[in-house]
Design an enzyme around this catalytic site. Sequence first.
Site, PDB file in Angstrom:
ATOM      1  N   ARG A   1       4.506   7.774   3.478  1.00  0.00           N
ATOM      2  CA  ARG A   1       4.602   6.589   4.320  1.00  0.00           C
ATOM      3  C   ARG A   1       3.570   6.648   5.444  1.00  0.00           C
ATOM      4  O   ARG A   1       3.250   7.719   5.964  1.00  0.00           O
ATOM      5  CB  ARG A   1       6.011   6.529   4.906  1.00  0.00           C
ATOM      6  CG  ARG A   1       6.333   5.311   5.756  1.00  0.00           C
ATOM      7  CD  ARG A   1       6.353   4.051   4.939  1.00  0.00           C
ATOM      8  NE  ARG A   1       7.145   2.994   5.599  1.00  0.00           N
ATOM      9  CZ  ARG A   1       6.997   1.707   5.338  1.00  0.00           C
ATOM     10  NH1 ARG A   1       6.107   1.303   4.453  1.00  0.00           N
ATOM     11  NH2 ARG A   1       7.758   0.812   5.931  1.00  0.00           N
TER      12      ARG A   1
ATOM     13  N   THR B   1       4.987  -4.904  -2.985  1.00  0.00           N
ATOM     14  CA  THR B   1       4.519  -3.556  -3.259  1.00  0.00           C
ATOM     15  C   THR B   1       4.297  -3.496  -4.762  1.00  0.00           C
ATOM     16  O   THR B   1       4.344  -4.518  -5.444  1.00  0.00           O
ATOM     17  CB  THR B   1       5.573  -2.502  -2.840  1.00  0.00           C
ATOM     18  OG1 THR B   1       6.730  -2.675  -3.671  1.00  0.00           O
ATOM     19  CG2 THR B   1       5.998  -2.673  -1.405  1.00  0.00           C
TER      20      THR B   1
ATOM     21  N   THR C   1       2.423   0.732  -1.639  1.00  0.00           N
ATOM     22  CA  THR C   1       2.408  -0.568  -0.981  1.00  0.00           C
ATOM     23  C   THR C   1       1.343  -0.648   0.112  1.00  0.00           C
ATOM     24  O   THR C   1       0.912   0.380   0.636  1.00  0.00           O
ATOM     25  CB  THR C   1       3.785  -0.835  -0.336  1.00  0.00           C
ATOM     26  OG1 THR C   1       3.783  -2.120   0.291  1.00  0.00           O
ATOM     27  CG2 THR C   1       4.112   0.214   0.712  1.00  0.00           C
TER      28      THR C   1
ATOM     29  N   GLU D   1       2.298  -3.425   2.114  1.00  0.00           N
ATOM     30  CA  GLU D   1       3.302  -4.225   2.831  1.00  0.00           C
ATOM     31  C   GLU D   1       3.272  -5.671   2.374  1.00  0.00           C
ATOM     32  O   GLU D   1       3.695  -5.954   1.257  1.00  0.00           O
ATOM     33  CB  GLU D   1       3.137  -4.106   4.344  1.00  0.00           C
ATOM     34  CG  GLU D   1       4.278  -4.704   5.130  1.00  0.00           C
ATOM     35  CD  GLU D   1       5.636  -4.098   4.774  1.00  0.00           C
ATOM     36  OE1 GLU D   1       6.651  -4.670   5.202  1.00  0.00           O
ATOM     37  OE2 GLU D   1       5.707  -3.084   4.071  1.00  0.00           O
TER      38      GLU D   1
ATOM     39  N   GLY E   1       9.350  -5.405  -3.579  1.00  0.00           N
ATOM     40  CA  GLY E   1      10.138  -6.521  -3.104  1.00  0.00           C
ATOM     41  C   GLY E   1      10.718  -6.385  -1.719  1.00  0.00           C
ATOM     42  O   GLY E   1      11.722  -7.032  -1.410  1.00  0.00           O
ATOM     43  N   GLY E   2      10.125  -5.547  -0.845  1.00  0.00           N
ATOM     44  CA  GLY E   2      10.663  -5.408   0.502  1.00  0.00           C
ATOM     45  C   GLY E   2      12.104  -4.943   0.448  1.00  0.00           C
ATOM     46  O   GLY E   2      12.482  -4.090  -0.354  1.00  0.00           O
TER      47      GLY E   2
END
Length: 606
Positions: A105, A405, A423, A425, A492-493
């Site tokens: 991340r 993503t 991703t 974002e 998909g968040g």
Amino acid sequence: MRTRRLAPALGLLLTVGLVTAPGAGAAPAKVPVATGYGGAVVSDTIESTQAGIDVLKKGGTAADAAVAVAATLGVTDPYVAGLGGGGYFVYYDARTRQVSTIDGRETTPQAGSPTMFVDPATGQPYAFPAAVTSGLGVGVPGMLATWERALDRWGRFSLRDNLKPAINVADHGFTVDATFREQTRQNQARFAQFGSTAELFLPGGQLPEVGSTLRNPDLADTYRQIGRHGIDALYGGDIGADVVAAVQEPPVAPGATIDPLPGLMTIDDLDDYRAIDRRPTHVSYRGYDVYGMAPSSSGGITVGESLNILERYRLSGMDRVQALHHYLEASRLAFADRGRYIGDADFVDVPQRELLSDRFAKQRACEIDPAAAAPGAVPPGDVSAGGQCAPASKATPDGNQGYHTNHFVVSDRWGNVVSYTNTIEQLGGSGIVVPGRGFLLNNELTDFNFAPTQGDAPDPNLAEPGKRPRSSMSPTIVLKHGKPFLAVGSPGGATIITTVLQILVNRIDFGMSLPDAIAAPRASQRNAATTQVEPAFQAMPEAAGLLALGHSFAIRDTSPLDPTIKTSSDIGVASGLEFTKHGKVIAAGEPVRRGGSAAAVVQPAR
């Protein structure tokens, strides 16, 4: 960078699950399902799946193939992934029979703070679109460090060798399809604001034509430089210097109508970045061991808590309306706890053991009313309540979430498995292509809450120097008797969590095949008054029964950055592998969503 000895090719005959469309010289068409042996790949594009299959054929591991797939997706799926982003890598090692994870991340620059998204002129948070299309929202990228760490632990080939398929595609180009053109259309106004972005993705100032070839020689050269000099070329070297320049002073085009917020990243932030080995989350669900991603992602805990709640009910014995009702209410409860408790565990004391305990699941399950949906957001549970039905405080909203993503899955001939979500974002990330480098920068820091959201309780997801924003990415591997059964994930968040949960329920509880479990209509309840659904879910016969229980549905089909821009109402673009007897694997992706998936195996079943 350590150089690895290239294993010799083993002479396997390669046949993949891609078919050639009719007509001389036609490009291969996507196939969403393939079944066979010797390794498998499911990803968003034909070129990235082929890259992974080629590496598997040469004797590479699932980790080698995953790096090749991810690097190629940076060329062919650049609006959702690439060098400018990050992700989470989940790996099953067939030799040790252990699941491991890497947290790649993005991180907050050292100059960041809990108030970094508050406008000092007004004292109010910046508008979300302004924070997205800016340098301020760009986190320190973790993608490349993740690739190198995965290869250090499980690879047979060098990073340089695994980048070669992507370099080839970037040099020679890929064919623009309707999905790529549509994604460009959704970003056309943003991309036109930055000269480097418009030059790459808006040829001649226009949308790329379907059937045209899009080349990215700058990205090919960037990959070559990384291959020669290792990841330090980005984390402190010339590539990193170009990234920092683009973040601090976004390359706006002549005549641009925006003045993007400058970012805080420095070359020292890049030099300090590390991908982190983390212990996976784990829950047992109906005899299966489900492993996921621990914080900084909320995915593993939230999926796991939801499964623990649902395990208290025999979904397979319920009518489908009641089963779906319990699925929606379980995710509602788990999302309330997500918002209250989960953030980057290096900065926040996340009560992971309590959230994933059977005692807490019992406490939360008793709040599900089989006769009625909760009327809206519910309060988080009290992790100190000792299993008693005792909701705490009041319901509070969640923060910002991106929506785009990609996720892919890989297995190899030895039985190693990768489930990897990566991703930048939002679709198109920050909108900023690093000049001369050929990749978009992320806007991951907008996953932080811009202001406190938890009332009198501390908010676990406010920015701090070096902190990773809370993610919903949920790459998952499911074992049965210590051996792989499923590998699955989705973009998909925040809907990633519910998509993965729904696929697991579809497969394990409802007995669907993996392809059917992925293709089924989706609904996403995230502790809100309404449940986001696809039109196909709203059209199901069970929908009337759910409405009668008090559920309310909403279809999302506009851009979160500009409500005048129409988008697809699809939820997620999942991919998965299922492992059956005698080494056979079912590789399954989307038949329709986002243009469909490309699934392939090394040796097709006859």
